[in-house]
Design an enzyme around this catalytic site. Structure first.
Site, PDB file in Angstrom:
ATOM      1  CE  LYS A  15      -4.464   0.715   0.239  1.00 50.38           C
ATOM      2  NZ  LYS A  15      -5.554  -0.190  -0.116  1.00 50.38           N
ATOM      3  CG  ASP A  48      -7.214   3.041  -0.774  1.00 51.99           C
ATOM      4  OD1 ASP A  48      -7.631   1.883  -0.781  1.00 51.99           O
ATOM      5  OD2 ASP A  48      -7.332   3.781   0.239  1.00 51.99           O
TER       6      ASP A  48
END
Ligand code: GLU
Length: 450
Positions: A130, A170
């Site tokens: 991430k 995201d």
């Protein structure tokens, strides 16, 4: 779990806490997994002696960098950027990029940790990572967004690639931002490859990628309902958020006959007891605007009441879909849902329910699907985008939608298989953790100590 195993688990958690003292979200994510898998972990001596769980509690690496960019007035800004590469044992690191002032290492480490297990549940060859920045895109012009994305990629490009690490979107990183990030990657790396997913369909993107997290959530929910001989027809569904996941989940739920009674932003909730009309969702889905403004647009056209500063969980509903952000649904909210006879909570966001909320769901026998299972449709479709890029091909919309459905059904079945059924109750949370951990731990063990 016997008392000696319980002691070992407590020691493990103490160890994680002491090493990550200022990172509550990361500790929460590790504890969440450990509580479910520790009993079987302690029975697998090979896993334990290779310290598989301990190794998985430390990311492979964290890259931290300065992002320096110029705004429209010529002022210079300095932000922080990160990429957490958590586990590459199953495939290239895979996971989104988040731009939000709340982004820090705790949040990114928890998201990367979750992503590893989520990716594993898809059955595809993708790992977990991430990235993101504490940059706040609110109020920024299109050119400023472009310059920020380019500055971010000026450092990130050397750490990613189609076979090493494949970022995606995201929160606040959608198709536009992926376009700017991809353009800069392509210029710097001098290569056209699938090093990012969520791209525009015209340059290597995939059909159904935008819809995949929200649609996948509803496909998973449909499997949960089908086990109880129910479907979505006339179910009252409370949804939080108004971003990509929330809107596509709402769209699919309405298509299947449900009544979506709420959507929300950080400022408040739009409640519509008759159900927000599907055509209003379709109308706003492509608009790029502040989420509160977007909800106001829906309210102006379709009615409903705006509740400033409130969350969706106080309203009577059959199903709750938290699709906004981590820890948005707490113990009080869980009690309100239980009081209102809510049957199912399925997570569209990553770790949106607090530990207390999850305990209450279990206690009240409310079915609870954790994000790593129920929101895995997004990363699954990213995996399919990678497959298309690697084979220079483009698959039809219908084929991708069917594939998404199949993957979500398979994840659902894995959860049920590993959770078992006790007095008619399936602990999806436990099933997801065990199924995911089994796959990741086996891969880590097979690849030797390192
Ligand atoms: N950010 C999304 C998630 O939380 C998608 C990740 C991806 O497609 O790589 O699953």
């Amino acid at each position: 779990m016997n008392s000696s195993n319980e002691r070992c688990m407590d020691n493990f958690i103490d160890w994680v806490e002491s090493r990550n003292a200022d990172e509550p979200e990361f500790i929460q994510a590790v504890r969440d997994l450990a509580c479910d898998v520790y009993a079987s972990y302690s029975e697998r001596k090979a896993w334990q002696s290779a310290k598989v769980l301990e190794r998985l509690s430390e990311p492979d690496r964290i890259i931290s960098f300065r992002v320096c960019w110029e705004d429209d007035r010529g002022d210079i800004h300095v932000n922080r950027g990160w990429r957490v590469q958590h586990c590459g044992a199953i495939g290239p690191y895979k996971g989104g990029i988040r731009f939000h002032p709340s982004v820090n290492t705790s949040i990114l480490k928890f998201l990367a940790f979750e992503q590893t297990f989520k990716s594993a549940l898809t059955g595809l060859p993708i790992g977990g990572g991430k990235g993101g920045s504490d940059f706040d895109p609110r109020g920024r012009s299109d050119r400023e967004i472009m310059r920020f994305c380019q500055a971010f990629m000026n450092e990130l490009y050397r750490h990613i690639g189609e076979n090493t690490d494949v970022p995606a979107g995201d929160i606040n990183v959608g198709r536009r931002e992926i376009g700017y990030l991809f353009g800069q990657y392509r210029r710097l790396a001098n290569t056209f490859s699938g090093a990012l997913t969520g791209k525009d369909i015209e340059f290597g993107g995939s059909h159904v990628r935008m819809e995949a997290t929200g649609y996948g959530l509803i496909y998973f929910l449909r499997c949960m309902l089908a086990r109880r001989d129910q479907d979505l027809e006339t179910q009252r569904v409370a949804i939080s958020g108004s971003g990509n996941v929330a809107l596509h989940a709402a769209q699919k739920a309405i298509d299947l006959g449900a009544r979506v009674i709420t959507l929300s932003s950080s400022k408040g909730v739009l409640h519509h007891s008759e159900g927000i009309p599907g055509k209003e969702i379709n109308r706003v889905i492509e608009l790029r605007m502040d989420s509160t403004e977007l909800l106001e647009k829906i309210r102006a056209a379709a009615g409903g009441d705006w509740h400033e500063g409130e969350k969706p969980w106080q309203f009577e509903c059959d199903i709750a879909l938290p699709c906004a952000t981590q820890n948005e649904l707490d113990g009080e909210d869980a009690k309100a849902l239980a009081q209102n006879q809510c049957l199912i909570v399925a997570e569209g966001a990553n770790m949106p329910c607090t530990e207390t909320a999850i305990e209450i769901f279990k206690d009240r026998k409310i079915l609870h699907a954790p994000g790593k299972a129920s929101n895995a449709g997004g990363v699954a479709l990213s995996g399919l985008e990678m497959a298309q890029n690697a084979s220079f091909s483009r698959w039809e919309q219908q084929r991708l939608d069917e594939k998404l459905l199949e993957i979500m059904q398979d994840i659902h079945n894995q959860c049920v298989k590993h959770a078992g059924e006790h007095d008619g109750y399936v602990d999806y949370h436990r099933g997801a953790n065990i199924a995911a951990f089994n796959r990741v731990a086996s891969a880590v063990l097979a690849q030797g100590i390192g």
